[in-house]
Design a protein around this motif. Structure first.
Motif, PDB file in Angstrom:
ATOM      1  N   PRO A   1       2.591   3.794  -4.869  1.00 29.00           N
ATOM      2  CA  PRO A   1       1.808   4.767  -6.187  1.00 29.00           C
ATOM      3  C   PRO A   1       0.831   3.537  -6.171  1.00 29.00           C
ATOM      4  O   PRO A   1       0.527   2.093  -6.546  1.00 29.00           O
ATOM      5  CB  PRO A   1       2.357   4.950  -7.089  1.00 29.00           C
ATOM      6  CG  PRO A   1       3.673   4.310  -7.139  1.00 29.00           C
ATOM      7  CD  PRO A   1       3.805   3.860  -6.051  1.00 29.00           C
ATOM      8  N   PRO A   2      -0.179   4.425  -6.452  1.00 30.83           N
ATOM      9  CA  PRO A   2      -1.937   3.316  -6.506  1.00 30.83           C
ATOM     10  C   PRO A   2      -2.109   2.768  -7.734  1.00 30.83           C
ATOM     11  O   PRO A   2      -2.674   2.024  -6.997  1.00 30.83           O
ATOM     12  CB  PRO A   2      -2.862   5.174  -7.099  1.00 30.83           C
ATOM     13  CG  PRO A   2      -1.776   6.163  -6.127  1.00 30.83           C
ATOM     14  CD  PRO A   2       0.049   6.098  -6.278  1.00 30.83           C
ATOM     15  N   VAL A   3      -2.102   2.632  -8.908  1.00 26.76           N
ATOM     16  CA  VAL A   3      -2.034   1.443  -9.560  1.00 26.76           C
ATOM     17  C   VAL A   3      -1.525   0.136  -9.351  1.00 26.76           C
ATOM     18  O   VAL A   3      -1.565  -0.796  -9.050  1.00 26.76           O
ATOM     19  CB  VAL A   3      -1.899   1.814 -10.882  1.00 26.76           C
ATOM     20  CG1 VAL A   3      -2.401   0.787 -11.842  1.00 26.76           C
ATOM     21  CG2 VAL A   3      -2.617   3.210 -11.070  1.00 26.76           C
TER      22      VAL A   3
ATOM     23  N   ARG B   1      -0.151  -0.030  -6.477  1.00 29.58           N
ATOM     24  CA  ARG B   1      -0.420  -0.884  -4.766  1.00 29.58           C
ATOM     25  C   ARG B   1      -1.268  -1.841  -5.115  1.00 29.58           C
ATOM     26  O   ARG B   1      -1.192  -2.944  -4.492  1.00 29.58           O
ATOM     27  CB  ARG B   1      -0.703   0.305  -4.073  1.00 29.58           C
ATOM     28  CG  ARG B   1      -2.286   1.337  -3.881  1.00 29.58           C
ATOM     29  CD  ARG B   1      -2.494   1.771  -2.754  1.00 29.58           C
ATOM     30  NE  ARG B   1      -1.321   3.027  -3.000  1.00 29.58           N
ATOM     31  CZ  ARG B   1      -1.646   4.370  -2.022  1.00 29.58           C
ATOM     32  NH1 ARG B   1      -3.237   4.636  -2.485  1.00 29.58           N
ATOM     33  NH2 ARG B   1      -1.302   5.318  -2.775  1.00 29.58           N
ATOM     34  N   GLN B   2      -1.922  -2.053  -6.532  1.00 28.59           N
ATOM     35  CA  GLN B   2      -2.800  -3.118  -6.326  1.00 28.59           C
ATOM     36  C   GLN B   2      -2.368  -4.229  -7.155  1.00 28.59           C
ATOM     37  O   GLN B   2      -2.847  -5.404  -7.310  1.00 28.59           O
ATOM     38  CB  GLN B   2      -3.936  -2.346  -7.117  1.00 28.59           C
ATOM     39  CG  GLN B   2      -5.018  -1.931  -6.273  1.00 28.59           C
ATOM     40  CD  GLN B   2      -5.601  -0.635  -5.941  1.00 28.59           C
ATOM     41  OE1 GLN B   2      -4.833  -0.046  -6.660  1.00 28.59           O
ATOM     42  NE2 GLN B   2      -6.137  -0.355  -4.209  1.00 28.59           N
TER      43      GLN B   2
ATOM     44  N   ARG C   1       0.826  -0.757  -0.297  1.00 34.06           N
ATOM     45  CA  ARG C   1       0.070  -0.017   0.120  1.00 34.06           C
ATOM     46  C   ARG C   1       0.859   1.304  -0.078  1.00 34.06           C
ATOM     47  O   ARG C   1       0.406   2.258  -0.365  1.00 34.06           O
ATOM     48  CB  ARG C   1      -0.833  -0.511   1.162  1.00 34.06           C
ATOM     49  CG  ARG C   1      -2.236  -1.006   1.037  1.00 34.06           C
ATOM     50  CD  ARG C   1      -3.400  -0.484   2.248  1.00 34.06           C
ATOM     51  NE  ARG C   1      -2.713  -0.119   3.747  1.00 34.06           N
ATOM     52  CZ  ARG C   1      -3.638  -1.538   3.946  1.00 34.06           C
ATOM     53  NH1 ARG C   1      -4.245  -2.298   3.498  1.00 34.06           N
ATOM     54  NH2 ARG C   1      -3.202  -1.582   5.680  1.00 34.06           N
ATOM     55  N   HIS C   2       2.173   1.087   0.299  1.00 34.72           N
ATOM     56  CA  HIS C   2       3.094   2.170  -0.028  1.00 34.72           C
ATOM     57  C   HIS C   2       3.173   2.280  -1.420  1.00 34.72           C
ATOM     58  O   HIS C   2       3.915   3.793  -1.099  1.00 34.72           O
ATOM     59  CB  HIS C   2       4.207   2.041   1.526  1.00 34.72           C
ATOM     60  CG  HIS C   2       3.962   1.682   2.759  1.00 34.72           C
ATOM     61  ND1 HIS C   2       3.610   3.474   4.196  1.00 34.72           N
ATOM     62  CD2 HIS C   2       3.909   0.628   2.993  1.00 34.72           C
ATOM     63  CE1 HIS C   2       3.292   1.985   4.335  1.00 34.72           C
ATOM     64  NE2 HIS C   2       3.505   0.926   4.467  1.00 34.72           N
TER      65      HIS C   2
END
Lengths: 374, 540
Positions: free
Chosen positions: A81-83, A85-86, A78-79
């Motif tokens: 960047p947005p994409v 992290r998934q 989760r640390h």
């Protein structure tokens, strides 16, 4: 620390046993047979070689745990960047779900072979899944305590088998060493290396360790214990069976059938089966729990419990529908399993670690953040 | 309901019923004012009328007119609830005071002058007064007082101390608790003369107002544990507490579990032993059973006598009990699984015997086992509540008719009867009945699982039980501690039983403040031989 991981704690001894059970419970069934088929009488060398993969995984998990203390492998992503992290943990999660299904299948196969040869697989698999789901629902503390109850008896009975078959043991069965050169051994160690790499699952369990400072010591001690146990089993089994080991489905288990403890107990192997089923069950609970908690972390849920029935259903479907029978199972083990597992197990923590470091370097202003420990 | 409607309904009732109805309605109304905290009247006659109303015309409410000096006064009490001789003495003391100074005295002066005045409390409202009368206290009111004086004269008839029938010992103290809380507290204090023994008294039960005492050693029991016990007790809001089982049911960790999560005992020595390990005990008025928490599975496998005999026998008995648990839980299921699915596991000679015995039996092993276990449970249940004379007839019917006749008629096989009998005896040999009950219920599940899926079913059943036990906690303490989570130090007392000189520390799973239980070097040694000391003295 994600909210869900906050409460539950396991002891160092429990983590050690979980690590031992995670590899040994199924490796003592399959490892020697699989490696003897490929490496012949040198199969006892396979375990120490394959152990390197386990060591690599553990050494990747340690800095990750130092960098994001108290966070599981998936939560640490989760640390990023947005994409990313998934995206980064997704292969890991899909692999976990599939592996749980495969293990469910292996479990049912072991029971079917040893105890219930006539029963349909679903009848074996579904009740087992339900009991596993119950344990996982109750959380990692319960799983840890189950390991405490079930793994030591399994280890003791395996040791007993080795001791009691010593009279049949002959060094001649192990010689000559490396007759065909080292290559067959290396090739044979690929599948066991993948089993070792499954230690990456500890990444979901390590944050629960009560005394964090013991983490490095415990996980390396566990790794050593696993390797020592598999090495001894390999030597002991091959020393008795010799080349025959490659033809047996579960050579080490068959070693147990040789044991006779006096007239009144003609079937020592029943006890072995009972205790090993316990060990397999621990491994199964770990897979199940890690899969459930992994998805929960990925979805950002505080509670893993709502996911238990879904993961259970997925495992049942994978075990029943996609792995039809022995042949497809063995094909998977020899074909896709080693590169997939090694790739995911080594790749996921490595990626999180490297990308995490880059993110931290790009944002030095936050200074005190997670990078402080790394 | 308006007035005319209620009149119409009333006219249909007879005179007696109408009177009763009226009385009840008045009493209900009175109870409402009671809850509102209505202050006492200053006139004894008014007080009497009010109290009679409140106690719904109780026939045993006595009102004895007195004179305190020149003041008319009345003593109220419930006749069978007070101690006659103490009452006599009190009356004499009151009358002796009757001089001019007492004539002006208020309740507080009377209280100060009277011997034993510390046990007197003022009652300012009718609520307090009615509650105290129901408790068995006496109420003194005098003209002009705005409050009454409560005199602790309660006396309830109790049985004398006996040895508990369910927990008899060969060696050990023979006193057991009785139904009276004071006596039970005294029994504990007599064995534990430590000023650190704390007694917190609560009143539970909206109507029964049962007195409950929480006991712990203040410098030993963990604060978190004591807080937790008290908090859970204070949460109880029930109309009646008739037995400590009510409390147990309301404060345990997992209400659905089959397994008992508190210890109970009728023996003061057991309670003291548990207090000394840092546990908390709960005594309930009206029952001889004390509750103790936290409990672990292993503590339920211990009996107090283990510690009173030589420690070797204690060790042997602990091992035996584990075998008993296994037998009581697994034996019938194992028999069914093996004879149905895994005949090859039985040694040949035994297999032939079993096959011969089962030859004429018309049922599968699982049905046979369920029938026999069911019959056994019926016999046991019938035997529990019957008077002893009929019980004998029952055991004859049970043993002869069901045991041997059923075998002779080839309805059940003889080995099955043996299995059921062994299971029954094993479960009776366990020291705690409530644990045996849990095992008895689980046994039926294991028979069905063993009959359906063989050894695998049996293992699944056991695994599920283990999963449940691993997750269970008793007041925060893991139920399987010290085995899981493992504590090597705790194992010494839980599984083995080492003599007192070898166990210097308290079990850590209860997390006592002071872990050290005894001095070091307690192991007895033979004295130095006289000749040696004499020689040494000579050298000096």
């Amino acid at each position: 620390m994600s909210p869900r991981t906050r409460g539950e704690q396991i002891t160092a001894w429990q983590l050690f046993l979980l690590e031992y059970g995670l590899v040994v419970a199924s490796a003592q069934l399959y490892l020697i047979g699989v490696s003897a088929r490929a490496a012949g009488r040198d199969a006892w060398l396979v375990a120490p070689l394959a152990a390197l993969a386990g060591l690599a995984v553990l050494l990747l998990l340690l800095p990750l745990q130092r960098r994001y203390p108290g966070e599981s492998l998936v939560a640490a992503a989760r640390h990023l960047p947005p994409v990313l992290r998934q995206l980064v943990p997704l292969p890991f999660l899909l692999w976990l779900t599939h592996s749980t299904g495969v293990l469910t299948n292996e479990f049912a196969q072991f029971i079917g072979t040893t105890l219930l040869p006539l029963a349909p697989k679903a009848l074996i698999l579904l009740p087992g899944l339900m009991v596993g789901a119950y344990a996982v629902y109750l959380g990692v503390e319960t799983v840890g305590r189950m390991a405490e109850l079930l793994i030591p008896p399994m280890a003791v009975i395996s040791g007993l088998i080795l001791l009691l078959t010593l009279p049949e043991f002959s060094f001649r069965n192990l010689q000559p060493v490396l007759l065909d050169g080292p290559l067959p051994v290396v090739r044979a160690s690929l599948v066991p290396a993948a089993w070792y790499a499954e230690l990456v699952m500890l990444g979901q369990i390590q944050p629960h360790l009560a005394k964090v400072d013991r983490l490095a010591r415990v996980s390396l001690a566990g790794w050593l214990a696993v390797t020592l146990a598999l090495f001894l089993m390999g030597v002991g089994t091959l020393g008795v069976w010799g080349l025959l080991a490659g033809r047996l489905m579960f050579p080490f288990y068959s070693l147990g059938t040789l044991v006779e403890l006096g007239e009144f107990l003609p079937r020592f192997d029943v006890i072995t089966t009972a205790l090993w089923t316990g060990g397999m069950f621990v491994k199964f609970m770990v897979f199940f729990y890690v899969t459930v908690s992994g998805w929960a972390d990925w979805l950002g849920l505080d509670d893993h419990r709502p996911l238990v029935p879904w993961v259970g259903a997925a495992s049942a479907v994978i075990a029943l529908a996609t792995l039809r029978g022995e042949a497809s199972m063995l094909a998977y083990l020899r074909g896709l399993f080693p590169p997939l597992t090694l790739g995911v197990a080594l790749g996921t923590p490595l990626l999180i670690l490297l990308l995490g470091r880059r993110v931290a370097a790009a944002r030095p202003a936050r200074g005190q953040g997670p990078a402080a420990g790394g | 309901m308006n007035a005319t409607e209620s009149m119409r309904r009333w006219s249909r009732l007879g005179d007696d019923a109408r009177r009763l109805r009226l009385q009840t309605e008045r009493a209900l109304h009175a109870l409402e004012t009671l809850r509102a905290g209505e202050p006492m009247d200053a006139e004894p006659a008014a007080v009497e009328a009010r109290l009679r109303l409140l106690l719904a015309g109780a026939p045993d409410l006595a009102a004895r007119p007195l004179r305190l000096g020149s003041r008319p006064a009345t003593l109220f009490f419930l006749e069978e609830m007070v101690d006659e001789s103490r009452m006599e003495r009190l009356l004499v003391a009151l009358l002796e005071q009757g001089g001019p100074p007492a004539a002006a005295a208020g309740p507080s002066e009377v209280r100060q002058r009277l011997l034993g005045g510390s046990r007197l409390r003022p009652a300012r409202t009718y609520g307090e007064a009615a509650q105290a009368l129901a408790d068995g206290q006496a109420l003194l009111t005098a003209a002009g007082w705005r409050e009454g004086l409560l005199l602790a004269l309660e006396h309830v008839k109790r049985r004398s101390l006996e040895e508990p029938k369910a927990e008899s010992v060969v060696r050990g103290p023979r006193e057991g608790f009785i139904e009276d809380l004071e006596t039970n507290l005294a029994l504990v204090r007599a064995r534990l003369r430590d000023p650190g023994l704390r007694v917190v008294e609560l009143r539970l039960g909206r109507r029964t107002r049962t007195r409950v005492a929480v006991l712990y050693l203040v410098d030993l029991a963990s604060v978190a544990l004591v807080d937790e016990v008290l908090a859970r007790l204070r949460r109880i809001d029930l109309d009646g507490i008739l037995e400590s089982a009510y409390i147990e049911e309301l404060i345990e960790d997992d209400p659905y579990s089959l397994f008992p999560q508190m210890l109970h005992s009728e023996r003061p020595d057991v309670v003291v032993a548990q207090l000394l390990e840092g546990r908390v005990a709960v005594l309930t008025d009206g029952t001889p059973f004390a509750l103790m928490a936290p409990a672990t599975l292993w503590s339920l496998l211990q009996a107090n006598e283990d510690y009173y005999e030589r420690f070797w026998i204690g060790v042997a008995i602990r091992v035996l009990r584990l075998v008993l648990v296994f037998l009581a839980l697994v034996l019938p299921g194992l028999y069914v699984a093996v004879t149905t699915f895994h005949q090859e596991m039985i040694p040949t000679a035994l297999l032939l015997r079993l096959a011969a015995a089962r030859e004429g039996v018309p049922f599968p092993a699982m049905v046979e086992a369920l029938i026999m276990e069911g019959t056994f449970e019926i016999l046991r249940e019938a035997g529990v509540r019957l008077p002893r004379q009929i019980g004998q007839a029952l055991s004859i019917v049970g043993a002869l008719v069901i045991g041997s006749a059923a075998v002779q008629a080839d309805i059940v096989s003889a080995p099955m009867v043996v299995v059921v009998a062994m299971t029954g005896i094993a479960s009776f040999a366990l020291p705690h009945y409530n644990l045996a009950i849990a095992l008895r219920i689980l046994r039926f599940e294991l028979i069905i699982l063993g009959g359906a899926l063989g050894l695998y079913g049996l293992m699944l059943g056991l695994l599920a039980t283990l999963v449940h036990l691993s997750s269970l906690r008793s007041f925060g303490v893991p139920y399987l501690a010290p085995v899981a989570p493992l504590s090597l130090q705790g194992l010494r007392d839980a599984l083995l039983l080492l003599p007192h000189w070898a166990v210097a520390r308290r079990p850590a799973d209860v997390e006592p403040h002071d872990p050290v239980r005894s001095g070091s070097g307690l192991k007895p040694r033979p004295p130095v031989p006289l000749a040696v000391t004499a020689g040494r003295r000579h050298e000096e």
